[in-house]
Write an enzyme that holds these catalytic residues in place. Structure first.
Site, PDB file in Angstrom:
ATOM      1  N   ASP A  49      30.469   0.196  10.331  1.00  0.00           N
ATOM      2  CA  ASP A  49      30.227  -0.333   8.992  1.00  0.00           C
ATOM      3  C   ASP A  49      29.006   0.369   8.390  1.00  0.00           C
ATOM      4  O   ASP A  49      28.038   0.674   9.099  1.00  0.00           O
ATOM      5  CB  ASP A  49      29.955  -1.840   9.100  1.00  0.00           C
ATOM      6  CG  ASP A  49      29.500  -2.430   7.782  1.00  0.00           C
ATOM      7  OD1 ASP A  49      28.337  -2.872   7.680  1.00  0.00           O
ATOM      8  OD2 ASP A  49      30.294  -2.393   6.820  1.00  0.00           O
ATOM      9  N   ILE A  50      29.049   0.711   7.137  1.00  0.00           N
ATOM     10  CA  ILE A  50      27.881   1.250   6.433  1.00  0.00           C
ATOM     11  C   ILE A  50      27.308   0.108   5.595  1.00  0.00           C
ATOM     12  O   ILE A  50      27.901  -0.299   4.603  1.00  0.00           O
ATOM     13  CB  ILE A  50      28.275   2.429   5.522  1.00  0.00           C
ATOM     14  CG1 ILE A  50      28.933   3.542   6.340  1.00  0.00           C
ATOM     15  CG2 ILE A  50      27.058   2.946   4.750  1.00  0.00           C
ATOM     16  CD1 ILE A  50      28.037   4.165   7.381  1.00  0.00           C
ATOM     17  N   HIS A 131      24.300  15.971  -4.735  1.00  0.00           N
ATOM     18  CA  HIS A 131      23.112  16.502  -5.403  1.00  0.00           C
ATOM     19  C   HIS A 131      22.102  15.381  -5.592  1.00  0.00           C
ATOM     20  O   HIS A 131      22.469  14.237  -5.893  1.00  0.00           O
ATOM     21  CB  HIS A 131      23.457  17.192  -6.718  1.00  0.00           C
ATOM     22  CG  HIS A 131      23.781  16.305  -7.887  1.00  0.00           C
ATOM     23  ND1 HIS A 131      22.825  15.753  -8.706  1.00  0.00           N
ATOM     24  CD2 HIS A 131      24.980  15.890  -8.368  1.00  0.00           C
ATOM     25  CE1 HIS A 131      23.407  15.056  -9.668  1.00  0.00           C
ATOM     26  NE2 HIS A 131      24.710  15.104  -9.477  1.00  0.00           N
ATOM     27  N   ASP A 143      24.214   8.817 -10.981  1.00  0.00           N
ATOM     28  CA  ASP A 143      24.362  10.276 -11.011  1.00  0.00           C
ATOM     29  C   ASP A 143      23.057  10.951 -10.622  1.00  0.00           C
ATOM     30  O   ASP A 143      22.232  11.275 -11.484  1.00  0.00           O
ATOM     31  CB  ASP A 143      24.789  10.751 -12.401  1.00  0.00           C
ATOM     32  CG  ASP A 143      25.000  12.256 -12.443  1.00  0.00           C
ATOM     33  OD1 ASP A 143      24.952  12.830 -13.540  1.00  0.00           O
ATOM     34  OD2 ASP A 143      25.186  12.855 -11.357  1.00  0.00           O
ATOM     35  N   GLU A 177      21.597  20.582  -9.544  1.00  0.00           N
ATOM     36  CA  GLU A 177      23.039  20.535  -9.865  1.00  0.00           C
ATOM     37  C   GLU A 177      23.207  20.412 -11.358  1.00  0.00           C
ATOM     38  O   GLU A 177      24.089  20.999 -11.976  1.00  0.00           O
ATOM     39  CB  GLU A 177      23.696  19.361  -9.147  1.00  0.00           C
ATOM     40  CG  GLU A 177      25.204  19.271  -9.305  1.00  0.00           C
ATOM     41  CD  GLU A 177      25.673  18.530 -10.550  1.00  0.00           C
ATOM     42  OE1 GLU A 177      24.846  17.870 -11.197  1.00  0.00           O
ATOM     43  OE2 GLU A 177      26.871  18.620 -10.879  1.00  0.00           O
ATOM     44  N   GLU A 178      22.335  19.622 -11.960  1.00  0.00           N
ATOM     45  CA  GLU A 178      22.482  19.353 -13.394  1.00  0.00           C
ATOM     46  C   GLU A 178      22.212  20.588 -14.259  1.00  0.00           C
ATOM     47  O   GLU A 178      22.548  20.604 -15.437  1.00  0.00           O
ATOM     48  CB  GLU A 178      21.540  18.211 -13.809  1.00  0.00           C
ATOM     49  CG  GLU A 178      21.786  16.905 -13.100  1.00  0.00           C
ATOM     50  CD  GLU A 178      23.089  16.206 -13.504  1.00  0.00           C
ATOM     51  OE1 GLU A 178      23.307  15.078 -13.046  1.00  0.00           O
ATOM     52  OE2 GLU A 178      23.879  16.795 -14.269  1.00  0.00           O
ATOM     53  N   ASP A 206      29.564  12.914  -5.742  1.00  0.00           N
ATOM     54  CA  ASP A 206      28.763  12.970  -6.960  1.00  0.00           C
ATOM     55  C   ASP A 206      29.271  11.864  -7.879  1.00  0.00           C
ATOM     56  O   ASP A 206      30.356  11.946  -8.431  1.00  0.00           O
ATOM     57  CB  ASP A 206      28.933  14.342  -7.615  1.00  0.00           C
ATOM     58  CG  ASP A 206      28.071  14.505  -8.868  1.00  0.00           C
ATOM     59  OD1 ASP A 206      28.079  15.609  -9.441  1.00  0.00           O
ATOM     60  OD2 ASP A 206      27.415  13.513  -9.279  1.00  0.00           O
ATOM     61  N   HIS A 293      24.054  10.272 -17.742  1.00  0.00           N
ATOM     62  CA  HIS A 293      23.019  11.174 -18.281  1.00  0.00           C
ATOM     63  C   HIS A 293      22.122  10.479 -19.301  1.00  0.00           C
ATOM     64  O   HIS A 293      21.593  11.130 -20.223  1.00  0.00           O
ATOM     65  CB  HIS A 293      23.641  12.439 -18.864  1.00  0.00           C
ATOM     66  CG  HIS A 293      24.128  13.384 -17.811  1.00  0.00           C
ATOM     67  ND1 HIS A 293      24.621  14.642 -18.065  1.00  0.00           N
ATOM     68  CD2 HIS A 293      24.209  13.249 -16.465  1.00  0.00           C
ATOM     69  CE1 HIS A 293      24.976  15.241 -16.953  1.00  0.00           C
ATOM     70  NE2 HIS A 293      24.745  14.412 -15.958  1.00  0.00           N
ATOM     71  N   ASP A 308      30.068   0.331  -2.151  1.00  0.00           N
ATOM     72  CA  ASP A 308      30.323  -0.053  -0.762  1.00  0.00           C
ATOM     73  C   ASP A 308      31.604   0.583  -0.241  1.00  0.00           C
ATOM     74  O   ASP A 308      31.629   1.192   0.819  1.00  0.00           O
ATOM     75  CB  ASP A 308      30.420  -1.578  -0.655  1.00  0.00           C
ATOM     76  CG  ASP A 308      30.680  -2.020   0.764  1.00  0.00           C
ATOM     77  OD1 ASP A 308      31.773  -2.536   1.037  1.00  0.00           O
ATOM     78  OD2 ASP A 308      29.807  -1.786   1.629  1.00  0.00           O
TER      79      ASP A 308
HETATM   80  N1  DTR Z   1      29.088  17.104 -13.436  1.00  0.00           N
HETATM   81  C1  DTR Z   1      28.675  15.911 -12.704  1.00  0.00           C
HETATM   82  C2  DTR Z   1      29.463  14.703 -13.092  1.00  0.00           C
HETATM   83  C3  DTR Z   1      30.929  14.917 -13.078  1.00  0.00           C
HETATM   84  C4  DTR Z   1      31.706  15.003 -14.162  1.00  0.00           C
HETATM   85  N2  DTR Z   1      33.016  15.138 -13.758  1.00  0.00           N
HETATM   86  C5  DTR Z   1      33.040  15.175 -12.429  1.00  0.00           C
HETATM   87  C6  DTR Z   1      34.090  15.311 -11.539  1.00  0.00           C
HETATM   88  C7  DTR Z   1      33.823  15.344 -10.182  1.00  0.00           C
HETATM   89  C8  DTR Z   1      32.520  15.207  -9.701  1.00  0.00           C
HETATM   90  C9  DTR Z   1      31.444  15.077 -10.628  1.00  0.00           C
HETATM   91  C10 DTR Z   1      31.739  15.052 -11.961  1.00  0.00           C
HETATM   92  C11 DTR Z   1      27.233  15.623 -12.978  1.00  0.00           C
HETATM   93  O1  DTR Z   1      26.897  15.366 -14.120  1.00  0.00           O
HETATM   94  O2  DTR Z   1      26.445  15.588 -12.025  1.00  0.00           O
HETATM   95 ZN    ZN Z   2      25.072  14.634 -13.929  1.00  0.00          ZN
HETATM   96 ZN    ZN Z   3      26.184  14.353 -10.659  1.00  0.00          ZN
END
Ligand code: DTR
Ligand code: ZN
Ligand code: ZN
Length: 446
Positions: A49-50, A131, A143, A177-178, A206, A293, A308
Site C-alpha cells: 500500500d502507498i 518533473h 503540476d 520541464e516547464e 506528470d 499553471h 491515491d
Molecule cells: N505539459 C505538462 C502538462 C500536460 C499537458 N498535457 C499532458 C499530457 C500528458 C502529460 C502531461 C501533460 C505540464 O504542463 O507540465
Molecule cells: Zn506544467
Molecule cells: Zn507538468
C-alpha cells in the site's frame, strides 16, 4: 492507509497449496504483446500500500517550500533547489544512490535528481520519473508536485520493502520541464547509447491528482499501457488513452530515442466531457484542473482519490515491470530451494536445506543469502543461516513493531571461514503469537 484498502490484522498466510495455486494462476496469465525491451512477468510480490498521508505530506513540504521562496518552485528559483534538496535527503536516508545532474537553461542552473536502488540487473533498468519544477506563477502542487510526491513515496516503499527486483530500479526528478522538457532532454542526450540500451522502460507521471480528475493512460508501449489498464480494470475504474500528451511531458525524450514509455495523467486545462463525468464523476464542462499553471495550484488543488489511486497504480507498475521472468539468475554459483516449509506460529524453528556441490575451497566473504518468506507479521520472524558445520549466522532478529508483510530480502554473510560444499540450512522461527507464514523459497549466491 490508502482510501481503497482496510488495514486489519491479516488472516493467516495462504496455505502453501493455495499460494502455489495462486502462483500458478498468475504464471499462466496470457502474456501481453511484448514490446522491445519491456517484459511484464506477473509480479512475484504484490506491491505494498502507498499511504496517501505520506504522499500528501510531501505535497505539504512542497507547498511550504514554495511559500518560503517567493511562491513558486520554478527552474532557476530557490524554491526548485529546495525541492531537490528535500527529495534527495529522503532518498539518501532510505539507502538510494543519488546524484545531481546540473545543466543550464535560460541563464540559470537547473538540476536533475537521479536515484538508483542498489541491486538488480544493471543491464535491465526500469526507470520512473516526474518533473519537480513548477511554473513561476504558483507552487505547482498538482503540476507536478503530485507526480513527484507519488514517485518519491513509491521509491521509499521499495526501500521499506527492501525489494530485490530482477531489474535495476532508477528514479528521476526532472528540472525545467516547464521550459520545454529541458532537464529530461538533457539527461537523455547525455546518456551514452550503451546506457540507453539498458533502459527497459521509462514511466512518466506528470499531473496525477487533478481536482476534476480523469484517468488517462499513455498509449505508448503496449506492455506498460496494459499494466496500468489492467490495474484499473481490476478496480473497475474505466480509463482512456492519453492522446494529447505526445511530446508534452518528460517521456518524450525517451520515446524519441526508442525507449519504451508509459505513464498516467489526470488531466490539465482541457474540459471534461459529459461522458467522462458520467464514468469518472466530477464536473462536465469544467477543466480537469482549473488551476493549471496558476497561483491556485496549491495543496487545495488536489483530488485525494485520484492521487491515491494513481499512487497505488505507480507502485503496482514498478513491482510488476521490475520483476523479471522469475527465474533465478543463471550461473553455477546459484543454489536454491523453492519447497514451501510452514512456520508454526510462536513455535519451534523449522529449516530448509540446500546441498552445495561443485564448489572449491571456502565460501565467499560476501555470500548472498536471498530469502522469500511469506508472513503476515514479519516482526515475529527470526532467521539464521546454518553453515554445513552447524555454525549459525543471524540474518534477522524479531522486532515487535514491524507489522509489515513478508521478508523478501538478500543478506550478505561473511562465510569465508566455511567450506562451500555441504548442506546449508535456513532456520526460521516465529517467536510471537498470532500470524503465521511459510518459507516460500531461498537461495545462495556464491
Ligand atoms: N505539459 C505538462 C502538462 C500536460 C499537458 N498535457 C499532458 C499530457 C500528458 C502529460 C502531461 C501533460 C505540464 O504542463 O507540465
Ligand atoms: Zn506544467
Ligand atoms: Zn507538468
Amino acid at each position: 492507509m490508502s482510501l481503497n484498502r482496510f488495514a486489519l490484522r491479516r488472516s493467516p498466510a495462504l496455505p502453501a497449496a493455495a499460494a502455489l495455486a495462486l502462483g500458478a494462476l498468475l504464471a499462466t496469465a496470457a502474456p501481453a504483446a511484448q514490446a522491445a525491451g519491456t517484459t511484464a512477468a506477473p509480479a512475484a510480490v504484490a506491491a505494498p500500500d502507498i499511504p496517501l498521508a505520506n504522499v500528501k505530506a510531501h505535497l505539504t513540504q512542497f507547498q511550504s517550500i514554495a511559500t518560503a521562496n517567493g511562491g513558486n518552485r520554478a527552474h532557476g528559483r530557490p524554491g526548485y533547489k529546495a525541492s531537490i534538496d528535500y527529495v534527495k535527503a529522503k532518498l539518501d536516508a532510505a539507502g538510494y544512490t543519488t546524484s545531481l545532474q546540473q545543466f543550464t537553461s535560460g541563464g540559470a542552473v537547473g538540476y536533475n535528481l537521479i536515484a538508483d536502488w542498489p541491486g538488480g540487473d544493471a543491464n535491465k533498468v526500469l526507470m520512473a520519473g516526474a518533473h519537480l519544477d513548477s511554473v513561476t506563477s504558483g507552487a505547482g502542487i498538482n503540476d507536478n508536485g503530485s507526480g513527484s510526491a507519488a514517485v518519491l513515496e513509491t521509491a521509499l516503499a521499495v526501500s521499506r520493502a527492501q525489494l530485490q527486483p530482477d531489474k535495476h530500479l532508477r528514479f528521476a526528478w526532472w528540472g525545467a520541464e516547464e521550459l520545454g522538457l529541458v532537464g529530461s532532454r538533457y539527461y537523455v542526450n547525455n546518456l551514452p547509447s550503451t546506457e540507453r540500451s539498458k533502459l527497459s522502460g521509462y514511466l512518466n507521471f506528470d499531473m496525477i491528482g487533478s481536482p476534476n480528475a480523469g484517468y488517462f493512460v499513455y498509449d505508448d508501449d503496449p506492455v506498460i499501457e496494459k499494466t496500468f489498464k489492467d490495474y484499473y480494470a481490476g478496480l473497475s475504474i474505466p480509463t482512456e488513452i492519453e492522446t494529447e500528451g505526445d511530446g508534452r511531458s518528460d517521456h518524450a525524450p525517451f520515446k524519441n530515442v526508442g525507449i519504451p514509455v508509459g505513464g498516467l495523467f489526470s488531466g490539465a486545462d482541457y474540459t471534461k466531457t459529459a461522458a467522462q463525468a458520467q464514468k469518472w464523476g466530477g464536473t462536465a464542462g469544467q477543466a480537469f484542473d482549473r488551476c493549471y499553471h496558476s497561483s491556485c495550484d496549491n495543496t487545495s488543488n488536489i483530488n485525494d482519490t485520484a492521487l491515491d489511486r494513481n499512487s497505488e497504480a505507480i507502485a503496482h507498475a514498478i513491482w510488476t515491470l521490475s520483476a523479471g521472468t522469475g527465474e533465478p539468475p543463471t550461473g553455477e554459483g546459484v543454489f536454491s530451494n523453492a519447497t514451501d516449509v510452514a512456520v508454526p506460529d510462536n513455535g519451534a524453528a523449522v529449516t530448509s536445506s540446500i546441498a552445495v556441490t561443485g564448489r572449491t575451497g571456502n565460501a565467499p566473504a560476501a555470500l548472498q543469502v536471498g530469502v522469500d518468506i511469506k508472513h503476515t507479521y514479519r516482526g515475529d520472524v527470526v532467521i539464521d543461516l546454518l553453515a554445513p558445520d552447524g555454525t549459525a549466522y543471524r540474518l534477522k532478529n524479531s522486532s515487535s513493531g514491524d507489522s509489515a508483510d513478508n521478508v523478501i530480502a538478500t543478506y550478505p554473510v561473511n562465510a569465508s571461514s566455511e567450506t562451500a560444499n555441504g548442506t546449508w540450512k535456513l532456520r526460521v522461527q516465529d517467536v510471537a503469537a498470532q500470524d503465521t507464514g511459510y518459507i516460500d523459497s531461498w537461495k545462495l549466491t556464491f
